[in-house]
Design a protein around this motif. Sequence first.
Motif, mmCIF file in Angstrom:
data_model
loop_
_atom_site.group_PDB
_atom_site.id
_atom_site.type_symbol
_atom_site.label_atom_id
_atom_site.label_comp_id
_atom_site.label_asym_id
_atom_site.label_seq_id
_atom_site.Cartn_x
_atom_site.Cartn_y
_atom_site.Cartn_z
ATOM 1 N N LEU A 345 76.387 -50.796 2.035
ATOM 2 C CA LEU A 345 77.468 -50.013 1.459
ATOM 3 C C LEU A 345 78.003 -50.687 0.199
ATOM 4 O O LEU A 345 78.271 -50.035 -0.801
ATOM 5 N N LEU A 346 78.131 -52.002 0.284
ATOM 6 C CA LEU A 346 78.629 -52.765 -0.849
ATOM 7 C C LEU A 346 77.705 -52.596 -2.047
ATOM 8 O O LEU A 346 78.147 -52.384 -3.169
ATOM 9 N N LYS A 347 76.404 -52.667 -1.778
ATOM 10 C CA LYS A 347 75.408 -52.521 -2.842
ATOM 11 C C LYS A 347 75.485 -51.133 -3.457
ATOM 12 O O LYS A 347 75.407 -50.976 -4.662
ATOM 13 N N ALA A 348 75.637 -50.121 -2.584
ATOM 14 C CA ALA A 348 75.711 -48.746 -3.066
ATOM 15 C C ALA A 348 76.920 -48.588 -3.976
ATOM 16 O O ALA A 348 76.846 -47.954 -5.028
ATOM 17 N N GLU A 349 78.031 -49.186 -3.576
ATOM 18 C CA GLU A 349 79.254 -49.097 -4.363
ATOM 19 C C GLU A 349 79.070 -49.802 -5.711
ATOM 20 O O GLU A 349 79.452 -49.271 -6.749
ATOM 21 N N GLU A 350 78.444 -50.975 -5.671
ATOM 22 C CA GLU A 350 78.184 -51.703 -6.912
ATOM 23 C C GLU A 350 77.316 -50.889 -7.856
ATOM 24 O O GLU A 350 77.563 -50.825 -9.054
ATOM 25 N N ALA A 351 76.302 -50.263 -7.258
ATOM 26 C CA ALA A 351 75.383 -49.465 -8.062
ATOM 27 C C ALA A 351 76.129 -48.309 -8.709
ATOM 28 O O ALA A 351 75.887 -47.967 -9.865
ATOM 29 N N ARG A 352 77.057 -47.712 -7.948
ATOM 30 C CA ARG A 352 77.826 -46.583 -8.450
ATOM 31 C C ARG A 352 78.668 -47.013 -9.657
ATOM 32 O O ARG A 352 78.711 -46.342 -10.678
ATOM 33 N N ILE A 353 79.312 -48.164 -9.497
ATOM 34 C CA ILE A 353 80.165 -48.661 -10.578
ATOM 35 C C ILE A 353 79.330 -48.993 -11.809
ATOM 36 O O ILE A 353 79.684 -48.651 -12.940
ATOM 37 N N GLU A 354 78.182 -49.631 -11.569
ATOM 38 C CA GLU A 354 77.299 -49.978 -12.673
ATOM 39 C C GLU A 354 76.828 -48.749 -13.417
ATOM 40 O O GLU A 354 76.760 -48.724 -14.634
ATOM 41 N N GLU A 355 76.512 -47.721 -12.616
ATOM 42 C CA GLU A 355 76.008 -46.500 -13.217
ATOM 43 C C GLU A 355 77.074 -45.877 -14.096
ATOM 44 O O GLU A 355 76.807 -45.435 -15.205
#
Length: 474
Positions: A345-355
């Motif tokens: 979940l943390l990774k998904a959130e990071e990816a979202r922010i990065e995107e």
Amino acid sequence: EGMTLLELSRRTGESVAVLQSILINVGETFSSEFDTISVDVAELLAMEIGINVRRQHSTEGSEILPRPPVVTVMGHVDHGKTSLLDALRNTSVAAREAGGITQHVGAFVVGMPDSGTSITFLDTPGHAAFSEMRARGAAVTDIVVLVVAADDGVMPQTLEAIAHARSANVPIVVAINKCDKPGANPEKVKYQLTSEGIELEDIGGNVQAVEVSAAKSTGLDKLEEALLLQAVDMDLKARVDGPAQAYVVEARLDKGRGPLATIIVKAGTLVRGQHVVIGSQWGRLRAIRDMIGKTTDRATPAMPVEIEGLKGLPMAGDDVIVVESEERARMLSEGRKRKFEKDRLLKAEEARIEEAAARMETESEEGFVRVELPIVVKSDVQGTAQAVADALRTLNSPQVFVNIVHSGVGAISHSDLDLAQACSACIVGFNVKSGSSANLSAAQASVKVFHHRVIYHLLEDIGNLIVEKAPGVS
Ligand code: GDP
């Protein structure tokens, strides 16, 4: 083995109270901070507080013996990796005795009857498997066999393989393959490798190069000798007694037998009947089979075996640890699953922010930076809030990104202001008012608030704001 709660607290920097609350969560009982907790409970606790401790089994008093090397074959496509592995597998006495029909299980052993030693080959050629395992922290490979076709020479994936081996700090033994071919030029290959900084024995270095032909099965004994020599040089040793540490090489689902995993023991001895945790899976070792499918009671270092009795499918590179009971196995596995899910979940959130950040920074085709306009929408009814948000999004263009960070129903509140301030957003109130205190705070927080009752007017206002923020946009 094991340590007290107090000790663990000191080592992790986490208070005893926090550790105790985690213990309660996983159903462990305790009476005082001087209670000794087992290694796997300690690991679970450590995991829960975000520290990944790898268990270091004490080697004191247990026998450390030389162990066979584990070898991976790499090289450019079509240079003969698969053929070489096939040829090497056929040199195995055990495989021949089994009629040569060994099932592909991800690894095989070639025994050297003369010296009583052996070599374990990972049966998945290529770089993907190697990097996948490394990415998961599994340092399984001791030596890389670099296959280079004598008629083709050093190619892009040859260089890639060299880079992989170097970054993993794994020594190379070169197999110059296809030496049976008329166009074969082993000397040219050696010259090319030397130019790449491979210090071959020919020039006084310590990298061995052997000329082979996988097709004609020539030079294989020389290659095996070279690998054993390299292994002696490395002085590979492992603890034989005590709980096993192992890595998954491959896993598959069998219709009748359920999840199966090929693993290679790194240290210790794996015994049938033991409870294991593998990655986030667990199980009891119902059966252990060697590479030719014969059941065995134990597996020692560098021995690839297939294990049966897992509850789920592990992944290549997962580590295998032995725990003392089914309860512990299940508990550790559940703890790990929770942790993996949290990480995911943390990774998904990071990816979202990065995107989102990337989107903001992306230059439009015209070479302009795309300007982001974050907006909080509040309206009297849900349907209207939705319609307003949709209308605002029509202002999107290659230069402008209207980002509706929140849309909701009701008067503009303090929390709307907080959100807007945090995202540098403006607030659109459609058919709603903001309370007098919120009005005041808005001024203080310098958040722009727009009040409208007509969509057209709202779009006009926001359009002006865009022009203000992104000059040159019309
Ligand atoms: P990989 O892509 O590196 O796994 O290469 P393969 O093992 O699939 O081999 C590619 C091609 O080269 C196949 O057609 C093989 O038959 C052929 N080949 C492999 N080794 C030899 C060899 O020693 N001599 C000759 N003449 N051909 C070989």
